[in-house]
Design an enzyme around this catalytic site. Structure first.
Site, mmCIF file in Angstrom:
data_model
loop_
_atom_site.group_PDB
_atom_site.id
_atom_site.type_symbol
_atom_site.label_atom_id
_atom_site.label_comp_id
_atom_site.label_asym_id
_atom_site.label_seq_id
_atom_site.Cartn_x
_atom_site.Cartn_y
_atom_site.Cartn_z
ATOM 1 N N HIS A 1 0.859 -1.217 -0.045
ATOM 2 C CA HIS A 1 -0.102 -0.125 -0.126
ATOM 3 C C HIS A 1 0.976 1.313 0.037
ATOM 4 O O HIS A 1 2.121 1.214 0.616
ATOM 5 C CB HIS A 1 -0.688 0.301 1.235
ATOM 6 N N SER B 1 -4.649 -4.027 9.193
ATOM 7 C CA SER B 1 -4.845 -4.304 7.568
ATOM 8 C C SER B 1 -3.517 -4.223 6.864
ATOM 9 O O SER B 1 -3.627 -4.233 5.764
ATOM 10 C CB SER B 1 -5.847 -3.571 7.117
HETATM 11 C C1 FAD Z 1 -7.727 -10.716 4.764
HETATM 12 C C2 FAD Z 1 -6.516 -9.882 5.010
HETATM 13 C C3 FAD Z 1 -5.944 -8.995 3.999
HETATM 14 C C4 FAD Z 1 -4.970 -8.240 4.287
HETATM 15 N N1 FAD Z 1 -4.451 -7.404 3.272
HETATM 16 C C5 FAD Z 1 -3.203 -6.811 3.450
HETATM 17 C C6 FAD Z 1 -2.646 -6.067 2.488
HETATM 18 O O1 FAD Z 1 -2.858 -6.168 1.102
HETATM 19 N N2 FAD Z 1 -1.363 -5.398 2.737
HETATM 20 C C7 FAD Z 1 -0.918 -5.233 3.893
HETATM 21 O O2 FAD Z 1 0.275 -4.711 4.191
HETATM 22 N N3 FAD Z 1 -1.350 -6.099 5.040
HETATM 23 C C8 FAD Z 1 -2.423 -6.758 4.739
HETATM 24 N N4 FAD Z 1 -3.048 -7.394 5.773
HETATM 25 C C9 FAD Z 1 -2.389 -7.186 6.927
HETATM 26 C C10 FAD Z 1 -1.281 -8.265 7.399
HETATM 27 O O3 FAD Z 1 -1.303 -9.497 6.890
HETATM 28 C C11 FAD Z 1 -1.006 -8.363 8.666
HETATM 29 O O4 FAD Z 1 -1.003 -6.826 9.171
HETATM 30 C C12 FAD Z 1 0.385 -8.966 9.019
HETATM 31 O O5 FAD Z 1 0.466 -10.411 8.454
HETATM 32 C C13 FAD Z 1 0.388 -9.177 10.782
HETATM 33 O O6 FAD Z 1 1.683 -9.968 10.900
HETATM 34 P P1 FAD Z 1 2.110 -10.116 12.409
HETATM 35 O O7 FAD Z 1 3.510 -10.437 12.188
HETATM 36 O O8 FAD Z 1 1.660 -9.112 13.224
HETATM 37 O O9 FAD Z 1 0.956 -11.329 12.748
HETATM 38 P P2 FAD Z 1 1.108 -12.745 12.359
HETATM 39 O O10 FAD Z 1 1.369 -13.387 11.051
HETATM 40 O O11 FAD Z 1 0.002 -13.485 12.851
HETATM 41 O O12 FAD Z 1 2.315 -13.187 13.390
HETATM 42 C C14 FAD Z 1 2.218 -13.641 14.740
HETATM 43 C C15 FAD Z 1 2.648 -14.813 14.910
HETATM 44 O O13 FAD Z 1 2.965 -14.908 16.346
HETATM 45 C C16 FAD Z 1 2.746 -16.397 16.730
HETATM 46 N N5 FAD Z 1 2.398 -16.582 18.302
HETATM 47 C C17 FAD Z 1 1.181 -15.951 18.686
HETATM 48 N N6 FAD Z 1 1.092 -16.207 20.012
HETATM 49 C C18 FAD Z 1 2.336 -16.812 20.270
HETATM 50 C C19 FAD Z 1 2.858 -17.407 21.513
HETATM 51 N N7 FAD Z 1 2.237 -17.099 22.753
HETATM 52 N N8 FAD Z 1 4.037 -17.986 21.569
HETATM 53 C C20 FAD Z 1 4.665 -18.025 20.300
HETATM 54 N N9 FAD Z 1 4.268 -17.515 19.271
HETATM 55 C C21 FAD Z 1 3.076 -16.920 19.118
HETATM 56 C C22 FAD Z 1 1.835 -17.010 15.806
HETATM 57 O O14 FAD Z 1 1.990 -18.330 15.550
HETATM 58 C C23 FAD Z 1 2.096 -16.095 14.667
HETATM 59 O O15 FAD Z 1 2.938 -16.691 13.519
HETATM 60 C C24 FAD Z 1 -4.253 -8.280 5.520
HETATM 61 C C25 FAD Z 1 -4.500 -9.041 6.593
HETATM 62 C C26 FAD Z 1 -5.707 -9.794 5.993
HETATM 63 C C27 FAD Z 1 -6.342 -10.961 7.320
#
Ligand code: FAD
Length: 465
Positions: A61, A348
């Site tokens: 984005h 998102s």
């Molecule tokens: C439908 C959809 C569309 C989207 N489209 C976009 C887009 O087009 N562009 C964009 O920039 N973003 C987009 N996003 C947002 C983006 O995907 C997320 O913001 C991003 O993936 C978040 O990453 P994260 O690492 O924070 O979370 P996650 O990928 O969920 O990683 C968190 C990790 O923590 C681990 N975890 C949790 N609890 C524990 C624990 N107690 N001990 C050890 N490990 C743990 C989990 O296993 C997981 O792997 C979209 C999201 C969705 C759902």
């Protein structure tokens, strides 16, 4: 280089541990690798990027529609620049197609100038309003009735899987340990350090970063805070076969609503077209299944946007859960006295913002007293190309001449060679499952969804374990 998936954890004091190896946790681990620290990132799952990060719409984005002045706005804009540059260096597939925000009724048309003004306030100066004729000329297969659009040329599609993997690979090669199948169950914080009780034993660290995605609120409570509550917002998506790719030239966005960015039609870097996502607030953090109602809703929306798309065959459906909270901004908070950083509510836009979030969190760690020393450049990585807009190994005579395994196809739908599967299985962060192998190579990800190649891919996967 240490990646562990089972057995004893190191009995040493870490400087920093990052909980979560999604796109955000992996980006933070990569940033930490630039400093001389004893650091680790851990994940409950058997792979990196196995939570929300594996199931998004993969748009890089511009942040044109973020809330002006918010942390998200700043980090998305900065993250977009960082990730676009990084992708070019590492070979993460990106296609700068541009987006059209299409207005289908007078109310939506009337909302476009305000969105253009918002883009300006967000520092994005290239958005412009275009009329119905130009919309039709640029997207000939659009359904009837489009009244105009906001043209946002800076929006791109990207490979979300390779981005996470590139970060994790560079982090591990840079000396940060990765422990998988390692769920953090509880945390005890004393005067000088935190003790993490995990499903694989005890870990000790002076500083703690919570990048646990959907579970970041639960870990935050473990540390004594009630700053935010994650309400998973499910997004279901339909992926159409590659034959549909000719229909769509841009990322076709709707005019956004209070619930989010709405249903889009966009190509993927793998040559498919996707339709989605839905936006459903749920109580269950594991509800990543698709539903009949959700898919009906998408078909109805899609029929309006591009009727011909609905005649194309569907390759797959999937769903991801955004980490929505009661706040309309990221919840990144430093608790300096506790030596703890919460990275919550990354909803998102977290893929786009990931590298900027990582830099911000590293600054917060330094402000909280962590001695980072001087940062150094990391050894560059070059990732395997999964994008159809770039030469794949089966198309490269030079690669095949040097190693015939790149000319031996295993997955015919996606044209994945034995050489690529072999390389993925021997890589720095190897896949923990067939799905992980698919995300690294596309094997079993095509039209037949593994019906023909499944046994052969499984055999290669099992032989390596
Ligand atoms: C439908 C959809 C569309 C989207 N489209 C976009 C887009 O087009 N562009 C964009 O920039 N973003 C987009 N996003 C947002 C983006 O995907 C997320 O913001 C991003 O993936 C978040 O990453 P994260 O690492 O924070 O979370 P996650 O990928 O969920 O990683 C968190 C990790 O923590 C681990 N975890 C949790 N609890 C524990 C624990 N107690 N001990 C050890 N490990 C743990 C989990 O296993 C997981 O792997 C979209 C999201 C969705 C759902």
């Amino acid at each position: 280089m240490t990646v562990t998936t089972a057995g004893q954890l190191p009995d040493t004091m870490h400087d920093v541990i990052v909980v979560g190896a999604g796109v955000v946790g992996s980006a933070i681990a990569r940033e930490l690798a630039r400093h001389r620290l004893r650091a680790a990132f851990v994940d409950a799952s058997d792979d990196v990027g196995n939570g929300t990060s594996k199931a998004n719409t993969a748009i890089l984005h511009t942040g044109f529609d973020a809330v002006p002045g918010s942390l998200e706005s700043r980090l998305v804009r900065d993250g977009q620049r960082r990730l676009a540059t990084y992708a070019a260096e590492t070979g993460i597939p990106v296609e700068p197609l541009g987006a059209l925000l299409v207005a289908w009724d007078q109310e939506q048309l009337a909302a476009l100038p305000a969105l253009a003004a918002k883009a300006e306030r967000n520092g994005y100066h290239n958005a412009r309003l275009i009329g119905a004729d130009e919309v039709r000329a640029r997207e000939p297969h659009l359904g009837p009735g489009a009244l105009g659009a906001l043209d946002v040329p800076g929006e791109s599609i990207i490979c979300a899987w390779t981005a996470t993997l590139a970060y994790a690979t560079q982090a591990v090669r840079g000396g940060v340990d990765l422990h998988l199948n390692c769920r953090v169950e509880s945390v005890t914080s004393g005067g000088s350090h935190h003790e993490l009780t995990t499903s694989r034993g005890l870990l000790r660290t002076r500083y703690l970063v919570n990048a646990a995605g959907l579970y970041a609120d639960e870990l935050d409570r473990e540390l004594g805070h009630t700053d935010f509550t994650v309400t998973p917002r499910r997004g279901q998506l339909i992926v159409f076969d590659k034959l549909a790719r000719e229909l769509v030239r841009h990322i076709l966005l709707p005019v956004p609503t209070a619930l989010g960015k709405g249903v889009l039609v966009a190509p993927t870097v793998y040559g498919n077209v996707m339709l989605g996502p839905t936006a459903e607030d749920l109580g269950d953090k594991e509800a990543t299944g698709a539903t009949a109602e959700g898919l009906d809703f998408l078909r109805e929306k899609g029929r309006r946007i591009m009727p011909e798309l609905l005649d194309e065959e569907i390759t797959a459906v999937y769903a991801g859960l955004r980490a929505a909270t009661e706040h309309d901004d990221y919840r990144i908070r430093a608790h300096a006295r506790q030596r703890y950083i919460a990275v919550g509510g990354i909803r998102s836009t977290g893929l786009t913002a990931s590298m900027a979030i990582a830099a911000h969190v590293t600054d917060l760690l330094a402000d909280a007293g962590l001695d980072l020393g001087d940062g150094h450049e990391l050894e560059p990585v070059r990732m395997p190309n999964l994008g159809e807009a770039f030469p794949r190994p089966y198309q490269r005579a030079d690669l095949i001449a040097a190693d015939p395994e790149y000319g031996t196809l295993v997955c015919h739908c996606e044209r994945v060679s034995r050489g690529e599967i072999r390389d993925a299985l021997a890589s720095t962060v190897p896949p923990g499952s067939l799905d992980g192998l698919r995300r690294r190579t596309r094997a079993r990800g095509g039209r037949c969804q593994g019906f023909y190649c499944g046994a052969a891919v499984r055999e290669l996967f099992e032989a390596r374990r």
